[in-house]
Design a protein around this motif. Structure first.
Motif, PDB file in Angstrom:
ATOM      1  N   TYR A 112       0.842  -1.205   0.000  1.00  0.00           N
ATOM      2  CA  TYR A 112       0.000   0.000   0.000  1.00  0.00           C
ATOM      3  C   TYR A 112       0.877   1.255   0.000  1.00  0.00           C
ATOM      4  O   TYR A 112       1.730   1.425   0.875  1.00  0.00           O
ATOM      5  N   CYS A 113       0.640   2.134  -0.957  1.00  0.00           N
ATOM      6  CA  CYS A 113       1.451   3.341  -1.133  1.00  0.00           C
ATOM      7  C   CYS A 113       0.571   4.577  -0.919  1.00  0.00           C
ATOM      8  O   CYS A 113      -0.342   4.848  -1.716  1.00  0.00           O
ATOM      9  N   HIS A 114       0.846   5.299   0.136  1.00  0.00           N
ATOM     10  CA  HIS A 114      -0.053   6.383   0.562  1.00  0.00           C
ATOM     11  C   HIS A 114       0.077   7.642  -0.282  1.00  0.00           C
ATOM     12  O   HIS A 114       1.022   7.833  -1.043  1.00  0.00           O
ATOM     13  N   ASP A 143       5.682   4.301   5.377  1.00  0.00           N
ATOM     14  CA  ASP A 143       5.821   5.745   5.217  1.00  0.00           C
ATOM     15  C   ASP A 143       6.828   6.019   4.110  1.00  0.00           C
ATOM     16  O   ASP A 143       7.997   5.601   4.215  1.00  0.00           O
ATOM     17  N   PHE A 144       6.403   6.691   3.053  1.00  0.00           N
ATOM     18  CA  PHE A 144       7.380   7.142   2.077  1.00  0.00           C
ATOM     19  C   PHE A 144       8.411   8.024   2.780  1.00  0.00           C
ATOM     20  O   PHE A 144       8.072   8.797   3.694  1.00  0.00           O
ATOM     21  N   SER A 194      -3.761   8.543  -4.969  1.00  0.00           N
ATOM     22  CA  SER A 194      -3.375   9.903  -5.327  1.00  0.00           C
ATOM     23  C   SER A 194      -1.904   9.951  -5.742  1.00  0.00           C
ATOM     24  O   SER A 194      -1.509   9.304  -6.697  1.00  0.00           O
ATOM     25  N   ARG A 195      -1.051  10.669  -4.985  1.00  0.00           N
ATOM     26  CA  ARG A 195       0.372  10.700  -5.349  1.00  0.00           C
ATOM     27  C   ARG A 195       0.977   9.300  -5.245  1.00  0.00           C
ATOM     28  O   ARG A 195       1.842   8.939  -6.038  1.00  0.00           O
ATOM     29  N   GLY A 196       0.518   8.516  -4.273  1.00  0.00           N
ATOM     30  CA  GLY A 196       0.993   7.144  -4.178  1.00  0.00           C
ATOM     31  C   GLY A 196       0.614   6.340  -5.404  1.00  0.00           C
ATOM     32  O   GLY A 196       1.372   5.476  -5.863  1.00  0.00           O
ATOM     33  N   GLY A 219      -5.550   8.082  -8.958  1.00  0.00           N
ATOM     34  CA  GLY A 219      -4.127   8.271  -9.243  1.00  0.00           C
ATOM     35  C   GLY A 219      -3.832   9.601  -9.910  1.00  0.00           C
ATOM     36  O   GLY A 219      -4.483   9.980 -10.883  1.00  0.00           O
ATOM     37  N   ALA A 220      -2.822  10.284  -9.380  1.00  0.00           N
ATOM     38  CA  ALA A 220      -2.468  11.616  -9.884  1.00  0.00           C
ATOM     39  C   ALA A 220      -1.496  11.504 -11.059  1.00  0.00           C
ATOM     40  O   ALA A 220      -0.333  11.916 -10.990  1.00  0.00           O
TER      41      ALA A 220
END
Length: 312
Positions: A112-114, A143-144, A194-196, A219-220
């Motif tokens: 999972y990428c926030h 956490d990125f 989104s950014r993730g 997704g951005a």
């Protein structure tokens, strides 16, 4: 790991006697702790500080091997450290295991990428990891590095975080997950919001042989440069977007489906209604349930196809 083992761990935690050796069924925890300790020692030597003082600054619930029991699952803190893929930056993360996890078995894993200014809790707190764990999927949330301005447990300042650093974090996490004995390496999935989601799309082309599919929530990915970089991915993608998203227009997902993912069996789910906004899954559980159902169907079909392929 059975429930009686979890109760034993919980008792040790309460008594302040928790040690990573309690997690003897999970050898990966000991290995990762050793790697993290070694990295901390090297950093401390360079700065003139002791590794011991570095470790005392970390809250107990963020230390390697800490176990948190939840409804139908449990979380285990597991730092991703010492990886060349992201220039050896330390990444805080947690694995989420199904309650009926069996040691020696292999499970599909969802990474999972926030979103921007988010954290490992962005998907953990709304219930994504727990819900999918109850369906047999191990999750890893992290956490990125520099992913937010406050309470980021990973390295790097927010001002130094870029698409490149976050993609390299995903690269490091993929390799880290692949090394776990419980990981079914034929069924590793990336899920980003989104950014993730943007960074998942940007990272995917380099991992056509490593990941089974990707899932992008709002997704951005709307600029030409990002679309070009993401175009090398050859697997399937599931895109989910709310039509009332004012931060990232839903047309961004439509464009991705019709351009970079048009040659695969990719899918798009558009959510309607006044609550179909950006990050809807964090504030509108009824829409998250719809999205989760679609995600589970998508995952189950790919896992089943993988199993059929192995039998042939």
């Amino acid at each position: 790991m059975k429930r009686n083992t979890l109760k034993h761990i919980a008792a040790l935690l309460t008594a302040g006697l928790m040690s990573v050796t309690v997690l003897s069924p999970s050898v990966w925890a000991e290995d990762t702790q050793a790697t993290a300790g070694s990295a901390a020692a090297e950093d401390a030597e360079a700065t003139g500080e002791s590794a011991e003082s570095e470790e005392t600054e970390l809250a107990p619930e963020n230390q390697e091997g800490y176990v948190e029991e939840a409804d139908g699952c449990y979380y285990v803190v597991s730092w991703c450290t010492g990886r060349e893929e992201n220039d050896y930056r330390n990444i805080y993360g947690e694995f989420c295991f199904p309650e009926d996890y069996e040691e020696g078995e292999q499970y599909p894993v969802v990474i999972y990428c926030h979103q921007n200014m988010g954290s490992h809790k962005s998907f953990k707190n709304p219930g994504w990891l727990a819900d999918l764990a109850q369906e047999g999927y191990i999750g890893y949330c992290f956490d990125f590095c520099g992913g937010t301005t406050a309470n980021c447990l990973s390295d790097l300042d927010y001002e130094d975080s870029t698409d490149e650093t976050q993609v390299s974090d995903i690269n490091a996490v993929i390799e880290f997950v692949k090394e776990q004995t419980f990981c079914d390496t034929d069924n590793i999935y990336l899920l980003g919001g989104s950014r993730g989601g943007r960074d998942v799309a940007l990272a995917a082309p380099s991992h056509n042989d490593d990941i089974a599919a990707i899932i992008l929530l709002y997704g951005a990915v709307s600029d030409e440069e990002a679309l070009e970089q993401a175009s090398g991915y050859t697997g399937d993608a599931l895109l989910i977007h709310g039509i009332n998203d004012e931060s990232v227009p839903y047309t961004a997902s439509v464009d991705m489906l019709n351009t970079i993912y048009s040659e695969s069996n990719s899918e798009l789910l558009l959510l309607s209604g006044p609550n179909a906004v950006h990050s809807f899954d964090g504030v509108h559980p009824e829409l998250r349930a719809v999205a989760e159902s679609k995600v589970l169907n998508f995952l189950d079909r790919h896992v089943a196809a993988s199993e059929e392929s192995e039998e042939e």
